[in-house]
Design a protein around this motif. Structure first.
Motif, PDB file in Angstrom:
ATOM      1  N   UNK A  92      41.228  37.667  41.706  1.00 17.30           N
ATOM      2  CA  UNK A  92      42.391  36.961  41.175  1.00 17.30           C
ATOM      3  C   UNK A  92      43.213  36.229  42.216  1.00 17.30           C
ATOM      4  N   UNK A  93      42.647  35.204  42.812  1.00 18.46           N
ATOM      5  CA  UNK A  93      43.405  34.359  43.749  1.00 18.46           C
ATOM      6  C   UNK A  93      44.121  33.280  42.934  1.00 18.46           C
ATOM      7  N   UNK A  94      45.077  32.561  43.531  1.00 16.16           N
ATOM      8  CA  UNK A  94      45.767  31.501  42.776  1.00 16.16           C
ATOM      9  C   UNK A  94      44.803  30.477  42.175  1.00 16.16           C
ATOM     10  N   UNK A  95      43.792  30.069  42.937  1.00 12.57           N
ATOM     11  CA  UNK A  95      42.864  29.052  42.418  1.00 12.57           C
ATOM     12  C   UNK A  95      42.064  29.606  41.237  1.00 12.57           C
ATOM     13  N   UNK A 103      50.816  31.555  44.434  1.00 13.67           N
ATOM     14  CA  UNK A 103      50.488  31.520  45.861  1.00 13.67           C
ATOM     15  C   UNK A 103      51.504  32.331  46.654  1.00 13.67           C
ATOM     16  N   UNK A 104      52.784  32.161  46.323  1.00 13.92           N
ATOM     17  CA  UNK A 104      53.835  32.923  47.013  1.00 13.92           C
ATOM     18  C   UNK A 104      53.615  34.422  46.795  1.00 13.92           C
ATOM     19  N   UNK A 105      53.339  34.811  45.559  1.00 16.57           N
ATOM     20  CA  UNK A 105      53.142  36.236  45.257  1.00 16.57           C
ATOM     21  C   UNK A 105      51.864  36.773  45.909  1.00 16.57           C
ATOM     22  N   UNK A 106      50.848  35.933  45.947  1.00 20.48           N
ATOM     23  CA  UNK A 106      49.552  36.343  46.516  1.00 20.48           C
ATOM     24  C   UNK A 106      49.696  36.674  48.001  1.00 20.48           C
ATOM     25  N   UNK A 107      50.533  35.895  48.672  1.00 19.60           N
ATOM     26  CA  UNK A 107      50.713  36.118  50.108  1.00 19.60           C
ATOM     27  C   UNK A 107      51.424  37.428  50.401  1.00 19.60           C
TER      28      UNK A 107
END
Lengths: 508, 195
Positions: free
Chosen positions: A151-154, A256-260
């Motif tokens: 579950x990455x942003x992309x 993306x912010x949350x993923x980081x």
């Protein structure tokens, strides 16, 4: 428990009786006046208004008649939040009480005219509505997406985009059912997942369903009332693309912010390749699309259905075909496919019970709105008089009430406002811009109502039925979903409402 | 001095304060647990102070929790640091945090139950209540009448020895379904001011 049950029954009887006592004499009086005025109650074909004399009934009815309609909509909105277990057990009774509270005095006061009106909405709206939803739900319930995704942003954007596109073809409920579990599996390793589910609700469970009558129940109701199958695709694809692209872009940045902030993802382990099981159901889906298109493209005449109501032959063929397709899909799909989607018939039973109540109780509201400024809701018809106002009025109400009856309400308000006194069968071609000459077309009005009803169902959990389903599935997977107000304050108001304001400036 | 911990409020350059704490940890041994409040979920500076420090309108204020056994040594180390001032040093009379949870997943419910029941050694619970509800009729998915066939809800307050409480708080933070307060300190007298 017997005490509670008998108390419920007594309360229900009291509610119906009180309403009958209050409304029936008024109905009888106004009906007599209506008859004295030369109102004809000629047999209608597919047009309820014809049975009532082109909006005459709507001029007679007071807003009191719409109380059961308001009661059932408010029940659907509030009971799941305040008394979920009571509601789960007793919603058929609540729906029946509301329906009877309207139907009994209506039948007493308007006799055969009332029978005809109720029978008409059952034949023309309720049965096709239930058949289509059941068909799409059965077919979608047999499609399973498998595979191990990270579950990455992309990946999340791609999965939500696929769901958004699917939604217009298998319905928002079907697309949500097919896509939510793969999305949850892909993100199971992440600590912060709630925003992914919320954006899934925005796009797959709502916005994506705006392009065809299969996408969202309001648009199918529009189709049943004469809006062509491809009308929304032709007239709102730009609005849909604009909103979907903007919301997806916001999601990508947010995710993306949350993923980081997540710790490193776990080792992949054995990867399961992407595959779709039960793919033959897409053929059945094509069959449903074909059946719906068929009913909109051919004219095979009408047959009497009793009580002065007629139904088009092509519509009966469509409904029969969808039933056959649904049975075929069910029989030809392994039970394990449906189990993987946690498929049961309960959602269809919910829709059947509740919409039986909605369709019966909506009759006076629709009649009043068709009467335009001469009806008891004349103030609403006067105030909501431009496409942006229709967009926001339909949208705000769709945010808190079910969007299908809301669409139908404003659809009729637009007919009453733009073409007062014109029967629906003659008014709709003007509304959709298909009639030559005569009053100006109402394309912008209908586009505003369509996207308002579909898009803004995403504003709250109670705006559209699949929202609750997705929330519930996510919670059972252990995701801390935001509360009712948390959803609005953290997500829908800062994201959706801002996008809708922007959309209003650009398109209306 | 009967308190187990003291809360120093140190002002100055944040990095120098952090270096001081690291140095204290290194010299006083692994068994001595010194905490910087903001790093471990202990309530320290107010939001206003944090905001002012972020925009450099105020010197860094760091709240540092030091065991009573090394109070004098730490105070001496801080006093000798040129760019650090000791603003206060309060006795910590008690420390606690509140929690609540709501869960509809049995596996996660077991994980949550293991966090609080039984509590770790050195930690006690106040007003701890939990309730499990099974409703087989609510199994399956719903559109208009959403309910869950399993529900596990609870709330309470944990109190006890600071290092164990901090460890428990950290573990609970890993579980997204648990809502946690910061660890709140009940402070006694300011021993620096009283000296």
């Amino acid at each position: 428990m017997p005490i509670v049950r008998s108390r419920t029954v007594v309360l229900a009887i009291l509610f119906v009786a009180a309403f009958a006592l209050f409304a029936a004499p008024a109905a009888a009086q106004s009906h007599d006046e209506g008859d004295a005025g030369g109102e004809s109650a000629g047999a209608g074909s597919h047009d309820a208004q014809a049975a009532h004399g082109h909006g005459e009934l709507g001029k007679e009815l007071s807003l009191v008649w719409a109380i059961p309609f308001a009661a059932i909509l408010l029940s659907i909105a509030l009971f799941p939040l305040v008394l979920p277990h009571f509601w789960h057990k007793h919603f058929p009774k609540v729906s029946a009480v509301c329906a009877l509270a309207f139907a009994v005095p209506f039948l007493v006061g308007y006799k055969m005219q009332a029978v005809s009106a109720i029978w008409h909405i059952v034949i023309a709206d309720f049965i096709p509505f239930i058949i289509l939803l059941s068909g799409l739900f059965t077919v979608a319930g047999g499609i399973v997406v498998r595979g191990s995704f990270r579950g990455s942003p992309a990946v999340n954007v791609a999965m939500i985009l696929i769901g958004t596109i699917l939604a217009s073809w298998i319905g928002t409920t079907g697309a949500a059912m097919v896509m939510i579990r793969p999305l949850l599996r892909a993100n199971a390793w992440r600590k912060r997942q709630a925003h992914v589910v919320v954006f899934f609700i925005f796009l797959v469970a709502n916005i994506g369903g705006s392009l065809t009558p299969l996408g969202d129940p309001p648009l199918f109701l529009g189709f049943l009332h004469g809006v062509p199958f491809f009308w929304t695709m032709k007239h709102v694809w730009l609005e849909t693309s604009f909103v979907a692209a903007l919301v997806l872009a916001i999601f990508y940045v947010w995710d993306t912010v949350m993923y980081r902030r997540e710790s490193a993802p776990p080792a992949d382990g054995e990867r399961e390749p992407l595959r779709i099981e039960g793919a033959h159901n897409f053929l059945f889906l094509l069959g449903i699309v074909g059946a719906v298109l068929f009913s909109g493209m051919v004219e095979l005449g009408e047959i009497p259905m009793g009580f002065g109501v007629h139904e088009s032959v092509q519509n009966l063929i469509r409904d029969f075909a969808i039933v056959v397709i649904a049975i075929s899909a069910y029989k030809s799909t392994q039970a394990s496919m449906r189990e993987a989607n946690s498929f049961t018939w309960f959602p269809i039973l919910e829709v059947a019970y509740l919409f039986a109540g909605i369709f019966v109780t909506i009759i006076p509201a629709l009649e009043i709105l068709k009467a335009g400024q001469e009806g008891a809701l004349g103030f609403l018809v006067s105030a909501v008089n431009t496409p942006p106002r229709y967009f926001w009025a339909t949208g705000v109400l769709s945010s808190f009430l079910d969007n299908a009856p809301t669409y139908l309400t404003f659809f009729n308000a637009a007919l009453g406002q733009l073409y007062p006194g014109v029967a629906e069968a003659q008014a709709v071609p003007h509304l959709i811009g298909a009639a030559a000459g005569g009053p100006p077309p109402g394309i912008d009005f209908l586009a505003a109502i369509s996207v308002g009803a579909v898009f803004m169902g995403a504003n709250t959990y109670i705006g559209n039925a699949p929202n609750f389903m997705v929330k519930s599935i996510a919670e059972e997977a252990g995701i801390p979903m935001p509360t009712f107000f948390g959803y609005m304050l953290k997500y829908s108001i800062p994201v959706l409402v801002v996008v809708f304001l922007l959309m209003t400036l650009v398109f209306f | 001095m009967s308190a187990a911990y003291f809360e120093f409020v140190l002002t100055g350059n944040e990095q120098e304060i952090r270096d001081l704490v690291a140095n204290a940890r290194a010299t006083m041994g692994a068994n001595v647990a010194v905490f910087i409040s903001r790093d471990v979920g202990i309530h320290g500076e107010t939001r206003l102070h944090k905001a002012l420090q972020m925009v450099r309108l105020e010197k860094a204020h760091l709240h540092v929790l030091v065991p009573a056994a090394v109070f004098d040594d730490f105070r001496a180390m801080a006093a000798t640091a040129a760019a650090i001032d000791i603003e206060s040093a309060h006795e910590v009379l008690e420390q606690s945090f509140k929690f609540r949870f709501r869960c509809y997943n049995k596996e996660k419910a077991h994980a949550i139950a293991r966090l609080f029941n039984p509590p770790p050694e050195g930690v006690t619970m106040r007003n701890y209540e939990f309730k499990q509800r099974d409703d087989p009729e609510a199994k399956g998915q719903e559109l208009y009448t959403p309910t869950h066939d399993f529900e596990y809800v609870g709330h309470g307050e944990a109190t006890g020895e600071l290092p164990r409480l901090v460890a428990m708080h950290r573990r609970a933070e890993e579980e997204p379904l648990v809502e946690l307060s910061e660890i709140h300190l009940t402070l006694g007298a300011d021993v620096v001011k009283n000296d």
